[in-house]
Design an enzyme around this catalytic site. Structure first.
Site, mmCIF file in Angstrom:
data_model
loop_
_atom_site.group_PDB
_atom_site.id
_atom_site.type_symbol
_atom_site.label_atom_id
_atom_site.label_comp_id
_atom_site.label_asym_id
_atom_site.label_seq_id
_atom_site.Cartn_x
_atom_site.Cartn_y
_atom_site.Cartn_z
ATOM 1 N N CYS A 118 0.845 -1.195 0.000
ATOM 2 C CA CYS A 118 0.000 0.000 0.000
ATOM 3 C C CYS A 118 0.879 1.244 0.000
ATOM 4 O O CYS A 118 1.894 1.310 0.683
ATOM 5 C CB CYS A 118 -0.992 -0.023 1.160
ATOM 6 S SG CYS A 118 -0.467 0.818 2.646
ATOM 7 N N GLU A 119 0.470 2.206 -0.814
ATOM 8 C CA GLU A 119 1.313 3.388 -0.960
ATOM 9 C C GLU A 119 1.164 4.351 0.208
ATOM 10 O O GLU A 119 1.931 5.295 0.332
ATOM 11 C CB GLU A 119 1.018 4.095 -2.290
ATOM 12 C CG GLU A 119 -0.326 4.761 -2.390
ATOM 13 C CD GLU A 119 -0.535 5.376 -3.770
ATOM 14 O OE1 GLU A 119 0.083 4.902 -4.735
ATOM 15 O OE2 GLU A 119 -1.321 6.331 -3.859
ATOM 16 N N HIS A 120 0.191 4.128 1.070
ATOM 17 C CA HIS A 120 0.017 5.024 2.215
ATOM 18 C C HIS A 120 0.963 4.676 3.356
ATOM 19 O O HIS A 120 1.430 5.561 4.069
ATOM 20 C CB HIS A 120 -1.425 4.964 2.728
ATOM 21 C CG HIS A 120 -2.431 5.364 1.694
ATOM 22 N ND1 HIS A 120 -3.598 4.677 1.471
ATOM 23 C CD2 HIS A 120 -2.402 6.374 0.795
ATOM 24 C CE1 HIS A 120 -4.259 5.261 0.487
ATOM 25 N NE2 HIS A 120 -3.554 6.281 0.059
ATOM 26 N N HIS A 121 1.225 3.383 3.548
ATOM 27 C CA HIS A 121 2.037 2.953 4.698
ATOM 28 C C HIS A 121 3.257 2.130 4.289
ATOM 29 O O HIS A 121 4.037 1.734 5.147
ATOM 30 C CB HIS A 121 1.190 2.114 5.658
ATOM 31 C CG HIS A 121 -0.069 2.807 6.118
ATOM 32 N ND1 HIS A 121 -1.291 2.608 5.522
ATOM 33 C CD2 HIS A 121 -0.261 3.715 7.094
ATOM 34 C CE1 HIS A 121 -2.197 3.360 6.134
ATOM 35 N NE2 HIS A 121 -1.601 4.045 7.087
ATOM 36 N N GLN A 161 -5.666 -0.387 -3.588
ATOM 37 C CA GLN A 161 -6.495 -1.460 -4.149
ATOM 38 C C GLN A 161 -7.460 -0.954 -5.227
ATOM 39 O O GLN A 161 -7.691 -1.618 -6.235
ATOM 40 C CB GLN A 161 -7.261 -2.155 -3.021
ATOM 41 C CG GLN A 161 -8.035 -3.372 -3.518
ATOM 42 C CD GLN A 161 -8.708 -4.119 -2.392
ATOM 43 O OE1 GLN A 161 -8.228 -4.126 -1.263
ATOM 44 N NE2 GLN A 161 -9.828 -4.755 -2.692
ATOM 45 N N HIS A 178 -5.313 -5.998 4.275
ATOM 46 C CA HIS A 178 -4.306 -4.934 4.320
ATOM 47 C C HIS A 178 -3.595 -4.979 5.666
ATOM 48 O O HIS A 178 -4.236 -4.861 6.703
ATOM 49 C CB HIS A 178 -4.979 -3.571 4.125
ATOM 50 C CG HIS A 178 -5.521 -3.376 2.738
ATOM 51 N ND1 HIS A 178 -5.024 -2.438 1.875
ATOM 52 C CD2 HIS A 178 -6.504 -4.037 2.070
ATOM 53 C CE1 HIS A 178 -5.687 -2.508 0.719
ATOM 54 N NE2 HIS A 178 -6.589 -3.460 0.815
ATOM 55 N N CYS A 232 -1.822 -2.851 7.040
ATOM 56 C CA CYS A 232 -1.959 -1.614 7.814
ATOM 57 C C CYS A 232 -3.244 -1.633 8.635
ATOM 58 O O CYS A 232 -3.373 -0.927 9.629
ATOM 59 C CB CYS A 232 -1.886 -0.385 6.901
ATOM 60 S SG CYS A 232 -3.082 -0.350 5.570
HETATM 61 ZN ZN LIG Z 1 -2.109 1.159 4.146
#
Ligand SMILES: [Zn+2]
Length: 189
Positions: free
Chosen positions: A77-80, A118, A146, A148
C-alpha cells in the site's frame, strides 16, 4: 553514487530511526536483504503489464464469457508501505480473441508489484484488458487483506476489502452481470 546515497545506506538509516543498531551482528546484512527483496516486490516498475496480453488466440466458441478466478497477488500500500494481498477475479466476454490463462496472472503481478492502492489496482487491471483485448465486457473483483489494517490502529484481523469494476455486458446486461456475480468465489472462501 556515494555510499550515503545507496539504498542499503537508506535502509540502515531506517533501522536507526526505528531505534535499533544497524551495525549489530543480526542486522549487518539486513539492508542488503531488504534492498534485494524490494527489487522483487517492486519489479512492476520495470514491467509494461498490458504487453502480457498481446499474444492472443482466435475464439472458437462464440458468445461465451471467460472467468478467471482466484489469481493471488501481493502488493504494497502506498500510504504505509505495508503489504496488502489477496485475490483477483477477472471476467471478460471475448469478441474475436482470447488470452492465455497465465497472462492474466502476469498482468496482475505487473500492477501489484508497485506502491499501490487497491482501488487503482482494480481499475488498472480492468483498463488493460479493455484496451488490449477486443471484448464485449470486462469485470474485475479484488479482495485483499491490508496489513496496515490488520496490525495497526483498530487491529481487525478478519477485515478484508472488496473492490469491483465492470463495463460492457457485465455492467449493462442483467443476465451477464448476474452470471458473473453468481460464479464469483464466495467472500468467506
Ligand atoms: Zn495502508
Amino acid at each position: 553514487m556515494t555510499v550515503f546515497e545507496s539504498p542499503e545506506y537508506s535502509v540502515a538509516n531506517i533501522i536507526r530511526c526505528i531505534g535499533d543498531n544497524p551495525l549489530r551482528p543480526g542486522l549487518m546484512e539486513t539492508p542488503d536483504r531488504v534492498v534485494s527483496s524490494w527489487k522483487e516486490l517492486f519489479a512492476g516498475y520495470n514491467d509494461e503489464p498490458g504487453k502480457h496480453l498481446e499474444k492472443q488466440f482466435d475464439v472458437e466458441v462464440r458468445d461465451m464469457p471467460v472467468f478467471v478466478n482466484n489469481i493471488e497477488f501481493f502488493s504494497m500500500c502506498e500510504h504505509h508501505m505495508l503489504p496488502f494481498f489477496g485475490t483477483v477475479d477477472i471476467a471478460y466476454m471475448p469478441a474475436e480473441k482470447v488470452v492465455g490463462l497465465s497472462k492474466f496472472a502476469r498482468l496482475v503481478h505487473g500492477y501489484a508489484r508497485r506502491l499501490q492502492v487497491q482501488e487503482r489496482l482494480t481499475g488498472l487491471i480492468h483498463d488493460a484488458i479493455n484496451e488490449h483485448v477486443r471484448c464485449h465486457g470486462v469485470g474485475v473483483r479484488v479482495r485483499a487483506k491490508h496489513f496496515c489494517m490488520l496490525a495497526r490502529g483498530v487491529q481487525s484481523a478478519q477485515a478484508h476489502m472488496t473492490t469491483m469494476f465492470a463495463s460492457g455486458c457485465f455492467e449493462t446486461d442483467p443476465t451477464r452481470r448476474q452470471e458473473w456475480l453468481a460464479q464469483l468465489p464466495r467472500s468467506d472462501s
